[in-house]
Design a protein around this motif. Structure first.
Motif, mmCIF file in Angstrom:
data_model
loop_
_atom_site.group_PDB
_atom_site.id
_atom_site.type_symbol
_atom_site.label_atom_id
_atom_site.label_comp_id
_atom_site.label_asym_id
_atom_site.label_seq_id
_atom_site.Cartn_x
_atom_site.Cartn_y
_atom_site.Cartn_z
ATOM 1 N N ALA A 27 0.831 -1.214 0.000
ATOM 2 C CA ALA A 27 0.000 0.000 0.000
ATOM 3 C C ALA A 27 0.859 1.254 0.000
ATOM 4 O O ALA A 27 1.863 1.341 0.718
ATOM 5 N N GLY A 162 -8.926 -7.209 4.697
ATOM 6 C CA GLY A 162 -9.137 -5.958 3.972
ATOM 7 C C GLY A 162 -8.218 -5.799 2.764
ATOM 8 O O GLY A 162 -8.675 -5.567 1.635
ATOM 9 N N SER A 163 -6.920 -5.951 2.998
ATOM 10 C CA SER A 163 -5.956 -5.696 1.916
ATOM 11 C C SER A 163 -6.101 -6.700 0.766
ATOM 12 O O SER A 163 -5.623 -6.451 -0.342
#
Ligand code: DP6
Length: 369
Positions: A27, A162-163
């Motif tokens: 990210a 989530g990721s």
């Protein structure tokens, strides 16, 4: 029969062994904090790049997952890196419930065998839940022949981790935080970028290969609940998203790198502001951060950006032509165990051929390879 599926017909039931590949992502603007714990709905949007399935040195860097639904199975079976996992153990079988979720949509009652291997270079402590859960969601949907869009698939992968929602796609991926309570608008999508960004490389500096002490899931919860400073983070991250999108559009590496570093430092500041403080960075990571700051200063502009997730291993984002300069800048830092050089990946999750299957059929039995 296409070459990706082994289809056997027992009576009127079809067992289809599906094998898929998924890659981790790193990210640039981070996800840290949930507005819904069960659905993994984030407090802010995030943006990442999906990493290639092999390092520039040719070592594999991917998750391979095989999966089959079959009446021959008496229970759900999950094997991760060669170890049988108790599917009722929420930590070890993280996100496994998304299989039930998909099975319900398909109205299928058969048990599943899931075999997943992370072929990252040996014990480097890299987070694997993004690629692991993306692979799990993708393989399940394919095995059950569900006709759902990548966008919907990214919301299902998100519920696992989530990721993982970002690892469905290749390239640079934006995960929209969404507003709705049911999470239907919290999905990921790939961002159109110019060829200027095609030579991005992530130099992953392994400074500690042991398992992290505080998981992301637990760590972000502590931060949201206890950090006063965190209150400013969601808005700040949204601002960073807007700015990094602009930098990407304008092919502006200098500004792109600036936002990556600021966002990582901001996230780690909220972690340290938590009670008890969550400190993932170690002395070696700090030395790397300082060396990159000095390198950029010498160059008169940012040619590299460091970013750290929930662990001590800095990722240095750089264009391929500047790898050597970064390597020179950090070569005297003691304690870097290894540097993995991984390019941006064009592809996200994809089907693999039967020859890569991790499940074999022996008579009427299914066996993990
Ligand atoms: C620091 O996606 O592992 O890497 O949703 O609880 O599974 P869960 O968390 P996870 O957290 C990743 C956090 C991060 C930042 C990021 O990848 O955006």
């Amino acid at each position: 029969m296409n070459n990706t599926n082994v289809i056997k017909n027992y009576g009127n039931k079809m067992d289809k062994i599906i094998t898929v590949e998924a890659k981790p992502n790193i990210a640039f603007v981070k996800y840290w904090g949930k507005r819904d714990l069960k659905l993994n709905l984030p407090k802010n949007s995030s943006i990442s790049m999906t990493l290639s399935n092999a390092t520039l040195d040719g070592e594999p860097f991917k998750t391979v997952t095989s999966l089959v639904f079959s009446d021959k199975l008496n229970e759900d079976e999950f094997y991760l890196n060669g170890k049988k996992i108790d599917t009722s153990n929420k930590d070890e079988a993280k996100g496994f419930w998304i299989i039930d979720y998909i099975r319900n949509i398909a109205g299928d009652k058969r048990h599943v065998m899931l075999v997943s291997n992370n072929s990252f270079p040996t014990s480097n402590g890299l987070a694997s839940s993004a690629s692991g859960l993306a692979a799990m969601a993708y393989a399940t949907v394919k095995a059950l022949d569900l006709d759902i869009s990548d966008k919907e698939l990214s919301t299902i992968a998100r519920m696992g981790s989530g990721s993982a929602s970002r690892s469905i796609y290749g390239g640079i991926v934006l995960w929209h935080k969404g507003e709705k309570e049911d999470g239907s608008d919290s999905y990921s999508e790939p961002i159109k970028i110019s060829p200027y960004w095609n030579d991005l490389v992530d130099l992953i500096c392994i400074t500690n290969s042991t398992k992290k002490k505080v998981s992301s899931t637990a760590g972000m919860q502590t931060t949201v609940q206890t950090s006063e400073f965190y209150k400013m983070r969601p808005d700040y991250a949204e601002k960073n998203i807007k700015e990094i999108m602009k930098a990407l559009e304008e092919n502006n590496f200098n500004s792109f790198a600036d936002i990556i570093m600021k966002d990582s430092n901001n996230m780690h500041a909220t972690m340290i502001d938590s009670k008890p403080p969550i400190i993932y960075i170690n002395d070696i990571s700090r030395d790397i951060i300082n060396s990159i700051e000095e390198l950029n200063k010498r160059e008169g502009k940012n040619i590299a950006a460091y970013t750290l997730d929930a662990g001590p291993n800095p990722h240095i984002i750089v264009k391929k032509e500047n790898i050597k300069k970064v390597e020179d800048a950090i070569k005297d830092i003691e304690g870097i165990e290894k540097i993995l050089k991984v390019q941006i990946s064009e592809t996200g999750c994809r089907l693999l051929g039967d020859e890569e299957s991790l499940i074999k059929e022996d008579g009427l039995k299914l066996i993990p390879k």
